[in-house]
Design a protein around this motif. Sequence first.
Motif, PDB file in Angstrom:
ATOM      1  N   UNK A  46       0.844  -1.193   0.000  1.00 29.16           N
ATOM      2  CA  UNK A  46       0.000   0.000   0.000  1.00 29.16           C
ATOM      3  C   UNK A  46       0.879   1.244   0.000  1.00 29.16           C
ATOM      4  N   UNK A  47       0.230   2.413  -0.197  1.00 27.20           N
ATOM      5  CA  UNK A  47       0.938   3.687  -0.242  1.00 27.20           C
ATOM      6  C   UNK A  47       0.157   4.718   0.558  1.00 27.20           C
ATOM      7  N   UNK A  48       0.883   5.688   1.098  1.00 25.56           N
ATOM      8  CA  UNK A  48       0.228   6.768   1.825  1.00 25.56           C
ATOM      9  C   UNK A  48       1.100   8.011   1.796  1.00 25.56           C
ATOM     10  N   UNK A  49       0.471   9.144   2.113  1.00 25.58           N
ATOM     11  CA  UNK A  49       1.236  10.375   2.259  1.00 25.58           C
ATOM     12  C   UNK A  49       1.125  10.835   3.704  1.00 25.58           C
ATOM     13  N   UNK A  50       2.085  11.643   4.127  1.00 22.64           N
ATOM     14  CA  UNK A  50       2.072  12.206   5.465  1.00 22.64           C
ATOM     15  C   UNK A  50       2.158  13.719   5.355  1.00 22.64           C
ATOM     16  N   UNK A  51       1.159  14.389   5.947  1.00 21.56           N
ATOM     17  CA  UNK A  51       1.126  15.851   5.991  1.00 21.56           C
ATOM     18  C   UNK A  51       0.990  16.253   7.455  1.00 21.56           C
ATOM     19  N   UNK A  52       1.923  17.063   7.929  1.00 17.68           N
ATOM     20  CA  UNK A  52       1.886  17.530   9.328  1.00 17.68           C
ATOM     21  C   UNK A  52       1.727  16.382  10.321  1.00 17.68           C
ATOM     22  N   UNK A  53       2.411  15.270  10.065  1.00 20.00           N
ATOM     23  CA  UNK A  53       2.407  14.138  10.981  1.00 20.00           C
ATOM     24  C   UNK A  53       1.200  13.215  10.878  1.00 20.00           C
ATOM     25  N   UNK A  54       0.260  13.510   9.981  1.00 17.43           N
ATOM     26  CA  UNK A  54      -0.930  12.676   9.821  1.00 17.43           C
ATOM     27  C   UNK A  54      -0.867  11.943   8.488  1.00 17.43           C
ATOM     28  N   UNK A  55      -1.168  10.629   8.502  1.00 19.88           N
ATOM     29  CA  UNK A  55      -1.096   9.786   7.301  1.00 19.88           C
ATOM     30  C   UNK A  55      -2.459   9.702   6.621  1.00 19.88           C
ATOM     31  N   UNK A  56      -2.416   9.715   5.263  1.00 21.51           N
ATOM     32  CA  UNK A  56      -3.617   9.584   4.435  1.00 21.51           C
ATOM     33  C   UNK A  56      -3.330   8.577   3.325  1.00 21.51           C
ATOM     34  N   UNK A  57      -4.300   7.736   2.960  1.00 19.08           N
ATOM     35  CA  UNK A  57      -4.096   6.788   1.861  1.00 19.08           C
ATOM     36  C   UNK A  57      -3.773   7.514   0.551  1.00 19.08           C
ATOM     37  N   UNK A  58      -2.864   6.922  -0.228  1.00 19.80           N
ATOM     38  CA  UNK A  58      -2.500   7.436  -1.549  1.00 19.80           C
ATOM     39  C   UNK A  58      -2.933   6.406  -2.590  1.00 19.80           C
ATOM     40  N   UNK A  59      -3.772   6.826  -3.514  1.00 21.85           N
ATOM     41  CA  UNK A  59      -4.370   5.923  -4.486  1.00 21.85           C
ATOM     42  C   UNK A  59      -3.861   6.255  -5.887  1.00 21.85           C
TER      43      UNK A  59
END
Length: 76
Positions: A46-59
């Motif tokens: 899987x993949x994700x991004x991190x912005x300001x310490x919070x992770x979000x799924x990357x599709x």
Amino acid sequence: MIRKAEFTSVWDDGKTKVTTSCEVDLKTREIVAIEKKEADVKKLDYQYITIDGKAYPAINLNDTDDFDEKTEFWFE
């Protein structure tokens, strides 16, 4: 609004994580300018991004038609 973020891909049953820099358009939720990095990996988990310490799924939109514009970010 464009923000700097980190893009992480997790490979081979979680054994390898590759993290690079990227930029994210917060209005469209598009991930752009993903830095490339070579790694000896086989199967993407899987993949994700991190912005300001919070992770979000990357599709990857090339791999799916199912995108939740409220919780996920995307790239092509």
